[in-house]
Motif scaffolding. Structure first.
Motif, mmCIF file in Angstrom:
data_model
loop_
_atom_site.group_PDB
_atom_site.id
_atom_site.type_symbol
_atom_site.label_atom_id
_atom_site.label_comp_id
_atom_site.label_asym_id
_atom_site.label_seq_id
_atom_site.Cartn_x
_atom_site.Cartn_y
_atom_site.Cartn_z
ATOM 1 N N GLU A 24 -2.021 -8.970 2.886
ATOM 2 C CA GLU A 24 -3.378 -8.411 2.861
ATOM 3 C C GLU A 24 -3.432 -7.023 3.502
ATOM 4 O O GLU A 24 -4.206 -6.160 3.071
ATOM 5 N N ALA A 25 -2.618 -6.782 4.534
ATOM 6 C CA ALA A 25 -2.609 -5.493 5.213
ATOM 7 C C ALA A 25 -1.444 -4.611 4.802
ATOM 8 O O ALA A 25 -1.234 -3.539 5.389
ATOM 9 N N ASP A 26 -0.675 -5.012 3.789
ATOM 10 C CA ASP A 26 0.466 -4.224 3.324
ATOM 11 C C ASP A 26 -0.030 -2.918 2.706
ATOM 12 O O ASP A 26 -0.998 -2.920 1.928
ATOM 13 N N PRO A 27 0.597 -1.776 3.029
ATOM 14 C CA PRO A 27 0.097 -0.504 2.508
ATOM 15 C C PRO A 27 0.003 -0.446 0.983
ATOM 16 O O PRO A 27 -0.974 0.092 0.437
ATOM 17 N N LEU A 28 1.000 -0.991 0.284
ATOM 18 C CA LEU A 28 0.949 -0.958 -1.179
ATOM 19 C C LEU A 28 -0.193 -1.813 -1.695
ATOM 20 O O LEU A 28 -0.950 -1.395 -2.582
ATOM 21 N N MET A 29 -0.344 -3.009 -1.155
ATOM 22 C CA MET A 29 -1.391 -3.890 -1.649
ATOM 23 C C MET A 29 -2.777 -3.387 -1.281
ATOM 24 O O MET A 29 -3.743 -3.610 -2.029
ATOM 25 N N LYS A 30 -2.906 -2.681 -0.169
ATOM 26 C CA LYS A 30 -4.193 -2.080 0.171
ATOM 27 C C LYS A 30 -4.552 -0.975 -0.811
ATOM 28 O O LYS A 30 -5.726 -0.749 -1.109
ATOM 29 N N TRP A 31 -3.534 -0.279 -1.327
ATOM 30 C CA TRP A 31 -3.804 0.755 -2.330
ATOM 31 C C TRP A 31 -4.076 0.132 -3.697
ATOM 32 O O TRP A 31 -4.999 0.549 -4.401
ATOM 33 N N ASN A 36 -11.702 -4.149 0.394
ATOM 34 C CA ASN A 36 -11.353 -5.057 1.494
ATOM 35 C C ASN A 36 -11.962 -6.444 1.327
ATOM 36 O O ASN A 36 -11.359 -7.447 1.705
ATOM 37 N N SER A 37 -13.138 -6.506 0.753
ATOM 38 C CA SER A 37 -13.841 -7.778 0.676
ATOM 39 C C SER A 37 -13.251 -8.725 -0.358
ATOM 40 O O SER A 37 -13.406 -9.949 -0.249
ATOM 41 N N SER A 38 -12.569 -8.174 -1.364
ATOM 42 C CA SER A 38 -12.031 -9.020 -2.436
ATOM 43 C C SER A 38 -10.506 -9.051 -2.471
ATOM 44 O O SER A 38 -9.939 -9.743 -3.308
ATOM 45 N N ARG A 39 -9.844 -8.313 -1.562
ATOM 46 C CA ARG A 39 -8.382 -8.195 -1.657
ATOM 47 C C ARG A 39 -7.688 -9.543 -1.530
ATOM 48 O O ARG A 39 -6.755 -9.847 -2.290
ATOM 49 N N LEU A 40 -8.102 -10.359 -0.598
ATOM 50 C CA LEU A 40 -7.414 -11.634 -0.390
ATOM 51 C C LEU A 40 -7.513 -12.513 -1.634
ATOM 52 O O LEU A 40 -6.515 -13.104 -2.068
ATOM 53 N N MET A 41 -8.682 -12.581 -2.239
ATOM 54 C CA MET A 41 -8.850 -13.357 -3.463
ATOM 55 C C MET A 41 -8.005 -12.781 -4.595
ATOM 56 O O MET A 41 -7.354 -13.522 -5.345
ATOM 57 N N SER A 42 -7.988 -11.439 -4.703
ATOM 58 C CA SER A 42 -7.192 -10.795 -5.755
ATOM 59 C C SER A 42 -5.711 -11.074 -5.559
ATOM 60 O O SER A 42 -4.977 -11.326 -6.527
ATOM 61 N N LEU A 43 -5.255 -11.033 -4.314
ATOM 62 C CA LEU A 43 -3.841 -11.284 -4.044
ATOM 63 C C LEU A 43 -3.455 -12.720 -4.366
ATOM 64 O O LEU A 43 -2.345 -12.970 -4.846
ATOM 65 N N GLY A 193 0.966 6.179 -5.418
ATOM 66 C CA GLY A 193 -0.438 6.246 -5.071
ATOM 67 C C GLY A 193 -0.710 7.271 -3.992
ATOM 68 O O GLY A 193 -0.111 8.353 -3.961
ATOM 69 N N GLU A 194 -1.580 6.915 -3.084
ATOM 70 C CA GLU A 194 -2.031 7.825 -2.037
ATOM 71 C C GLU A 194 -1.153 7.681 -0.797
ATOM 72 O O GLU A 194 -1.549 7.106 0.223
ATOM 73 N N GLY A 195 0.082 8.174 -0.904
ATOM 74 C CA GLY A 195 0.971 8.201 0.244
ATOM 75 C C GLY A 195 1.608 6.889 0.616
ATOM 76 O O GLY A 195 2.008 6.697 1.773
ATOM 77 N N VAL A 196 1.745 5.957 -0.324
ATOM 78 C CA VAL A 196 2.405 4.679 -0.038
ATOM 79 C C VAL A 196 3.911 4.874 -0.194
ATOM 80 O O VAL A 196 4.408 5.115 -1.291
ATOM 81 N N LEU A 197 4.637 4.770 0.903
ATOM 82 C CA LEU A 197 6.077 5.000 0.892
ATOM 83 C C LEU A 197 6.807 3.735 0.463
ATOM 84 O O LEU A 197 6.654 2.676 1.077
ATOM 85 N N ILE A 198 7.619 3.858 -0.592
ATOM 86 C CA ILE A 198 8.451 2.760 -1.079
ATOM 87 C C ILE A 198 9.900 3.079 -0.714
ATOM 88 O O ILE A 198 10.394 4.177 -0.985
ATOM 89 N N THR A 199 10.576 2.109 -0.108
ATOM 90 C CA THR A 199 11.973 2.295 0.301
ATOM 91 C C THR A 199 12.847 1.254 -0.385
ATOM 92 O O THR A 199 12.944 0.107 0.070
ATOM 93 N N PRO A 200 13.486 1.605 -1.506
ATOM 94 C CA PRO A 200 14.466 0.689 -2.094
ATOM 95 C C PRO A 200 15.653 0.518 -1.143
ATOM 96 O O PRO A 200 16.125 1.492 -0.535
ATOM 97 N N MET A 201 16.144 -0.699 -1.021
ATOM 98 C CA MET A 201 17.237 -1.005 -0.117
ATOM 99 C C MET A 201 18.214 -1.948 -0.805
ATOM 100 O O MET A 201 17.801 -2.832 -1.561
ATOM 101 N N SER A 202 19.488 -1.763 -0.550
ATOM 102 C CA SER A 202 20.489 -2.665 -1.108
ATOM 103 C C SER A 202 21.395 -3.181 0.007
ATOM 104 O O SER A 202 21.505 -2.576 1.079
ATOM 105 N N ARG A 203 22.019 -4.301 -0.276
ATOM 106 C CA ARG A 203 22.912 -4.934 0.697
ATOM 107 C C ARG A 203 24.230 -5.250 0.023
ATOM 108 O O ARG A 203 24.290 -5.994 -0.957
#
Length: 210
Positions: A24-31, A36-43, A193-203
């Motif tokens: 619910e508070a993840d930067p990507l999902m907030k974007w 805010n009122s419907s995010r949890l239901m949408s997720l 989006g509006e400054g949402v940083l995505i970091t691909p990572m591999s192992r």
């Protein structure tokens, strides 16, 4: 001793609820879901769709108490891998049509821009065969108890045994250190989006200990 178990769709609602709370508070999902009122239901709807459209061979690993769940997609050709809800570029397949309908219902006029951005994450996936950690989510009241690392262990151990890469995209800079402690390293960075940083990572698979 904490039990890590394989999960199935009989726990669909519980898993979707765990992930909704966790993100619910993840930067990507907030974007993606700015209301805010419907995010949890949408997720909850979003994650339910994700669970309903797993590719064959996917695995869900979680704690028996339903506090933390990891979703892994198996190695496959990048061009054939499913893009919903990570993206929306599969032509007019049934899954794509359903994904577009869901996003339009949840987001209205915002849906096209969000789907386009999510499609960029899909296109950034590694070309090499890998197990893909699509989701790792822990209920807020169960965080900081080491559950995430324990839930990752079975698949990471398997990757070590078979010599297979693991891959993920972190959408929250606060989580990069956690994944590095489990052997993942950043391989790129880009913004959505509006400054949402995505970091691909591999192992890289680790050799067996003597």
């Amino acid at each position: 001793m904490l039990d890590i178990v394989r999960m199935g769709l009989e726990r669909r609602e519980q898993i979707a609820a765990i992930w909704a709370d966790a993100f619910e508070a993840d930067p990507l999902m907030k974007w993606v879901f700015p209301d805010n009122s419907s995010r949890l239901m949408s997720l909850r709807q979003w994650w339910g769709f994700t669970l309903d459209h797993q590719p064959p061979g996917s695995e869900l690993h979680g704690t028996r108490a339903d506090g933390c769940v990891a979703y892994w997609q198996p190695p496959q050709n990048k061009k054939d891998s499913p893009s919903e809800p990570e993206g929306a570029d599969r032509g007019e397949s049934d899954g794509h049509v359903a994904f577009v309908a869901m996003m339009t219902e949840l987001l209205g006029d915002l849906a096209p821009s969000r789907m386009e951005a999510l499609g960029k994450m899909h296109q950034a996936r590694l070309a090499e065969p890998h197990w893909y950690l699509a989701v790792l989510g822990t209920s807020p009241d169960q965080q900081s108890k080491g559950l995430g690392g324990k839930v990752l262990t079975p698949m990471l151990d398997r990757c070590d045994r078979i010599g297979m890469l693991a891959y993920l995209e972190s959408s929250n800079p606060a989580n990069v250190g956690f994944y590095r402690r489990h052997g993942f390293e950043p391989i790129d960075e880009f913004y959505l989006g509006e400054g949402v940083l995505i970091t691909p990572m591999s192992r890289e698979p680790r050799p067996p200990e003597d």
